[in-house]
Each structure stands twice: as structure tokens, then as C-alpha cells.
Design a protein around this motif. Structure first.
Motif, PDB file in Angstrom:
ATOM      1  N   ASP A 187       2.028   0.138  11.521  1.00 18.54           N
ATOM      2  CA  ASP A 187       0.842  -0.097  10.692  1.00 18.54           C
ATOM      3  C   ASP A 187       1.118   0.423   9.284  1.00 18.54           C
ATOM      4  N   PHE A 188       1.602  -0.489   8.440  1.00 19.04           N
ATOM      5  CA  PHE A 188       2.006  -0.066   7.098  1.00 19.04           C
ATOM      6  C   PHE A 188       0.842  -0.022   6.120  1.00 19.04           C
ATOM      7  N   ILE A 189      -0.331  -0.430   6.578  1.00 19.96           N
ATOM      8  CA  ILE A 189      -1.517  -0.292   5.727  1.00 19.96           C
ATOM      9  C   ILE A 189      -1.996   1.166   5.770  1.00 19.96           C
ATOM     10  N   ASN A 190      -2.066   1.708   6.970  1.00 17.75           N
ATOM     11  CA  ASN A 190      -2.648   3.044   7.132  1.00 17.75           C
ATOM     12  C   ASN A 190      -1.631   4.173   7.231  1.00 17.75           C
ATOM     13  N   ARG A 207       0.443   5.182  -1.485  1.00 15.58           N
ATOM     14  CA  ARG A 207       0.539   6.356  -0.606  1.00 15.58           C
ATOM     15  C   ARG A 207       1.632   7.304  -1.085  1.00 15.58           C
ATOM     16  N   PRO A 244       0.807  -1.232   0.000  1.00 15.16           N
ATOM     17  CA  PRO A 244       0.000   0.000   0.000  1.00 15.16           C
ATOM     18  C   PRO A 244       0.834   1.274   0.000  1.00 15.16           C
ATOM     19  N   GLN A 245       2.065   1.191   0.508  1.00 13.44           N
ATOM     20  CA  GLN A 245       2.866   2.414   0.584  1.00 13.44           C
ATOM     21  C   GLN A 245       3.295   2.923  -0.791  1.00 13.44           C
TER      22      GLN A 245
END
Ligand code: ATP
Ligand code: MG
Lengths: 116, 136
Positions: free
Chosen positions: B11-14, A59, A55-56
Motif C-alpha cells: 500500500d504505497f498510498i498509506n 511522505r 505520495p511517497q
């Protein structure tokens, strides 16, 4: 080059389209190190090619105003990541090509690297 | 205008939601895209540091007419040698952060590069407060 034409050059599958697939892409970067993207790559309507699937990457693209993320070597992110990209209005595609070939084809087609 | 965010450790998702929220708020206020990008980059680096190195923390963002002040506060281990930490390439990031594409030791220098002012208050065993100012 138009985003939709970039997809064709890369033989890529568009996993998350954006409303305007005709936006003009001029600059791209290829990186697995998001630290580098944050520190160096910085341009508008930019495309980021990466082999890193988490996900990063989405982001990082959001923070850097990167409009398109291309996963190389046929990597396909999970639904959670695709939802995140949709939410951030970032186009996501997956190309079967490896990083070097994908970047080379785009460069041949006229896409530049930063500072070129 | 004041915004508060909680940053969850590892928390690497958020990780990045606080910076994303700040970016959106600045965009709604019509701040120049260049200043927004500098703020987004600096805050995201600071947020990631809290996630990666400090077990999380919180962020306080205050938006004024001509600048934004971003404060990222954690109760982590602190930074033993700030001068060393500020050097490009110095990193103690764990493997999990490297797997996410981070840990190049570029974050703090990048915050400095993108901000008009930055200060680090840190105490070993107690935590770190990073204050960033971005002029519009
Ligand atoms: N909030 C913090 N708490 C404790 N240590 C920190 C904190 N922020 C930074 N550090 C220390 O300073 C070092 C350098 O930080 P910096 O952000 O420049 O690089 P990094 O986080 O290791 O890698 P990158 O930012 O490129 O992903 C870190 O590796 C860590 O040792
Ligand atoms: Mg960092």
C-alpha cells in the motif's frame, strides 16, 4: 532566499502554500530516488526538487523535515497528494523547468547543496 | 507510552503513516528534533521494508523517558542472508517499489546509521522482526 522568491526564480506555480511563504531556504536537493534522500539529504528548511510524482515523495519530505517539494518539468500531482501535503504542512510547487535548469537557477541565486 | 500500528502490504498510498504517527507523538512529548528525525528515518525505512518486501505487518512503539523502542513485525518471506541484506546497494525490491523511488538497497544500512541499536530476527517462510532503539 525567501521561499516566495525561490518560486519566482523557478517560474513555479505554488500548488500548496504554507502559512509563512517568507521562510528562508538555504539548502536544496534534487532527487528522483527517495532512498537517496533518506540516506543523504538531511538539513532544516530544505527544498527538494523531484521529477517523481507519487505520495511517497510527500511522505519522504515529511520524515526528512523537508519544507518544500518542487515538481519539475511541469508535473502536477493529483488532489490526493496535494491534500496529503496540506495535511503535513509541506509547500508544493510545480515548475515548467527541467531538473538540471531548475537546480542551476537556484544555485546561481545562492541556494546551496548539502555539505557545500 | 505505547503505540500500535497496522502496516498494509504493497500500500504505497498509506506507507509511512505509522512513522508519521510516531513522529507526531515524539514531537508532542518535546523530544529533541535530532532524535526525532533519527527515529522517523529509521522507522520509515523499516515500515517501507514491511510494505515492499513482506506483505505488511505491524509496528509496536514504546516510548521511555530516555529512548524509544520501535519494533516492526511481519509475516513475510524472511531474509535469507542478513549480512548481504545489510550491505549498501543490495536489493531485491520489485519494480513497483522502484517506481516509487525506493529499492536502492540503502534502507537497512540507513537504519543502522540512525539508531543506537538494531537487531533483526528472521526466519525463512515465517517473517522478520526488526527492533530499533533510539536514545534521545
Ligand atoms: N522485512 C523484510 N522481509 C523480507 N526481506 C527484507 C525485509 N527487509 C529487507 N529485506 C531484504 O533486504 C534487502 C535490503 O533491504 P534495504 O532496506 O536495505 O533495501 P531495499 O528495501 O531493497 O531498498 P531501499 O531501502 O533503499 O528502498 C531487500 O531488498 C530485501 O531483499
Ligand atoms: Mg528498504
Amino acid at each position: 532566499m525567501k521561499l516566495i522568491d525561490c518560486a519566482e526564480v523557478l517560474q513555479a506555480e505554488v500548488l500548496v502554500p504554507v502559512a509563512d511563504m517568507e521562510i528562508d531556504i538555504k539548502v536544496a536537493c534534487g532527487a528522483d530516488l527517495m532512498s537517496d534522500v533518506m540516506a543523504f539529504a538531511c538539513s532544516s528548511n530544505e527544498m527538494m526538487l523531484t521529477g517523481l510524482v507519487n505520495p511517497q515523495t510527500i511522505r519522504t519530505a515529511e520524515m526528512m523535515d523537508v519544507k518544500v517539494v518542487v515538481f519539475v518539468r511541469g508535473k502536477v500531482p493529483g488532489d490526493q497528494m496535494l491534500d496529503l501535503a496540506r495535511d503535513k504542512n509541506i509547500c508544493v510547487m510545480s515548475t515548467p523547468l527541467p531538473m538540471f535548469t531548475a537546480c542551476g537557477l537556484l544555485h546561481d541565486a545562492g541556494i546551496k547543496g548539502k555539505g557545500e | 507510552m505505547k503505540l500500535d500500528f497496522v502496516i498494509r502490504g504493497s500500500d504505497f498510498i498509506n506507507a509511512g503513516e505509522a512513522s508519521s504517527g510516531t513522529k507526531k507523538a515524539l514531537t508532542r512529548l518535546g523530544i529533541s528534533p535530532k532524535a526525532i528525525k533519527r527515529a522517523a528515518i529509521a522507522m520509515y525505512e523499516a515500515e517501507l521494508n514491511a510494505v515492499i518486501h513482506a506483505g505488511g505487518g505491524n509496528a509496536e512503539v514504546e516510548i521511555f523517558s530516555d529512548h524509544v523502542q520501535i519494533r516492526v513485525i511481519d509475516n513475510g518471506p524472511g531474509i535469507p542472508d542478513v549480512e548481504l541484506a545489510m550491505q549498501e546497494g543490495w536489493s531485491t525490491a520489485p519494480d513497483i517499489a522502484r517506481e516509487m523511488g525506493f529499492g536502492a538497497g540503502m534502507g537497512l544500512p540507513n537504519i543502522k546509521k540512525n539508531s543506537n541499536d538494531m537487531s533483526i530476527e528472521t526466519e525463512i517462510g515465517h517473517g522478520t522482526t526488526l527492533t530499533i532503539m533510539i536514545r534521545f
